[in-house]
Design a protein around this motif. Sequence first.
Motif, PDB file in Angstrom:
ATOM      1  N   GLY A   1       0.814  -1.206   0.000  1.00 18.32           N
ATOM      2  CA  GLY A   1       0.000   0.000   0.000  1.00 18.32           C
ATOM      3  C   GLY A   1       0.840   1.244   0.000  1.00 18.32           C
ATOM      4  N   HIS A   2       0.232   2.287   0.476  1.00 18.93           N
ATOM      5  CA  HIS A   2       0.885   3.583   0.544  1.00 18.93           C
ATOM      6  C   HIS A   2       0.780   4.048   1.986  1.00 18.93           C
ATOM      7  CE1 HIS A   2      -3.354   4.414  -0.733  1.00 18.93           C
ATOM      8  NE2 HIS A   2      -3.053   3.416  -1.522  1.00 18.93           N
ATOM      9  N   VAL A   3       1.711   3.544   2.770  1.00 13.21           N
ATOM     10  CA  VAL A   3       1.708   3.734   4.211  1.00 13.21           C
ATOM     11  C   VAL A   3       1.895   5.204   4.581  1.00 13.21           C
ATOM     12  CG1 VAL A   3       2.805   3.029   6.372  1.00 13.21           C
ATOM     13  CG2 VAL A   3       2.507   1.375   4.545  1.00 13.21           C
ATOM     14  N   ILE A   4       2.494   5.994   3.706  1.00 10.74           N
ATOM     15  CA  ILE A   4       2.741   7.400   4.023  1.00 10.74           C
ATOM     16  C   ILE A   4       1.441   8.131   4.346  1.00 10.74           C
ATOM     17  CG2 ILE A   4       2.664   8.348   1.684  1.00 10.74           C
ATOM     18  CD1 ILE A   4       5.303   9.282   4.249  1.00 10.74           C
ATOM     19  N   ASP A   5       0.319   7.722   3.732  1.00 12.18           N
ATOM     20  CA  ASP A   5      -0.965   8.335   4.065  1.00 12.18           C
ATOM     21  C   ASP A   5      -1.837   7.392   4.901  1.00 12.18           C
ATOM     22  OD1 ASP A   5      -1.733   6.535   2.136  1.00 12.18           O
ATOM     23  OD2 ASP A   5      -2.755   7.969   0.862  1.00 12.18           O
ATOM     24  N   GLY A   6      -1.234   6.356   5.437  1.00 17.47           N
ATOM     25  CA  GLY A   6      -1.940   5.488   6.375  1.00 17.47           C
ATOM     26  C   GLY A   6      -2.757   4.381   5.754  1.00 17.47           C
ATOM     27  N   ASN A   7      -2.648   4.159   4.465  1.00 17.63           N
ATOM     28  CA  ASN A   7      -3.425   3.112   3.808  1.00 17.63           C
ATOM     29  C   ASN A   7      -2.588   1.857   3.632  1.00 17.63           C
ATOM     30  OD1 ASN A   7      -5.999   4.387   3.301  1.00 17.63           O
ATOM     31  ND2 ASN A   7      -4.867   5.736   1.926  1.00 17.63           N
ATOM     32  N   LEU A   8      -2.904   0.857   4.410  1.00 17.85           N
ATOM     33  CA  LEU A   8      -2.217  -0.414   4.324  1.00 17.85           C
ATOM     34  C   LEU A   8      -3.203  -1.451   3.800  1.00 17.85           C
ATOM     35  CD1 LEU A   8       0.294  -2.164   4.974  1.00 17.85           C
ATOM     36  CD2 LEU A   8      -0.750  -2.581   7.214  1.00 17.85           C
ATOM     37  N   HIS A   9      -2.832  -2.139   2.775  1.00 18.48           N
ATOM     38  CA  HIS A   9      -3.661  -3.199   2.210  1.00 18.48           C
ATOM     39  C   HIS A   9      -3.076  -4.527   2.668  1.00 18.48           C
ATOM     40  CE1 HIS A   9      -5.607  -0.275  -0.423  1.00 18.48           C
ATOM     41  NE2 HIS A   9      -4.407   0.257  -0.522  1.00 18.48           N
ATOM     42  N   CYS A  10      -3.918  -5.384   3.145  1.00 15.60           N
ATOM     43  CA  CYS A  10      -3.464  -6.635   3.733  1.00 15.60           C
ATOM     44  C   CYS A  10      -4.141  -7.806   3.012  1.00 15.60           C
ATOM     45  CB  CYS A  10      -3.841  -6.636   5.214  1.00 15.60           C
ATOM     46  SG  CYS A  10      -3.333  -8.092   6.088  1.00 15.60           S
ATOM     47  N   ASN A  11      -3.345  -8.673   2.454  1.00 13.26           N
ATOM     48  CA  ASN A  11      -3.859  -9.899   1.846  1.00 13.26           C
ATOM     49  C   ASN A  11      -3.354 -11.079   2.659  1.00 13.26           C
ATOM     50  OD1 ASN A  11      -5.363  -8.973  -0.335  1.00 13.26           O
ATOM     51  ND2 ASN A  11      -3.545  -8.737  -1.595  1.00 13.26           N
ATOM     52  N   ILE A  12      -4.265 -11.941   3.024  1.00 16.27           N
ATOM     53  CA  ILE A  12      -3.915 -13.122   3.807  1.00 16.27           C
ATOM     54  C   ILE A  12      -4.390 -14.338   3.037  1.00 16.27           C
ATOM     55  CG2 ILE A  12      -4.264 -14.332   5.981  1.00 16.27           C
ATOM     56  CD1 ILE A  12      -4.716 -11.529   7.225  1.00 16.27           C
TER      57      ILE A  12
END
Length: 110
Positions: free
Chosen positions: A16-27
């Motif tokens: 994702g784009h952690v700099i703006d706090g968006n984390l995408h998580c695939n499990i």
Amino acid sequence: RSNMPPERPVRVFNYGHVIDGNLHCNIVELGNFERDHELSKTVEELVLDAVIRRRGSISAEHGLGQYKHIHLPKIRDAATLSCMYATKQQFDPKGILNPGKYLPPQTVPS
């Protein structure tokens, strides 16, 4: 991952784009190429609990959509939800604008 049952070997892929706090998580579960709704529900609850403990948000650049909106009562108080429903009613009295896409079915008295 430590909260997952040991008989469910999973791999976690974050991007994702952690700099703006968006984390995408695939499990994913090793060897399983089909969506496992039970695993999805378990993981979703674990992630949501972690997000709430950290005072985070489940919304991102695409909003809540039709799957995560059911968790709004866990992260917003009754007064806030009532205000959200009232605002929706004011601008969309017939409920024709994206029905069920952001607010869950109303469970909070208006």
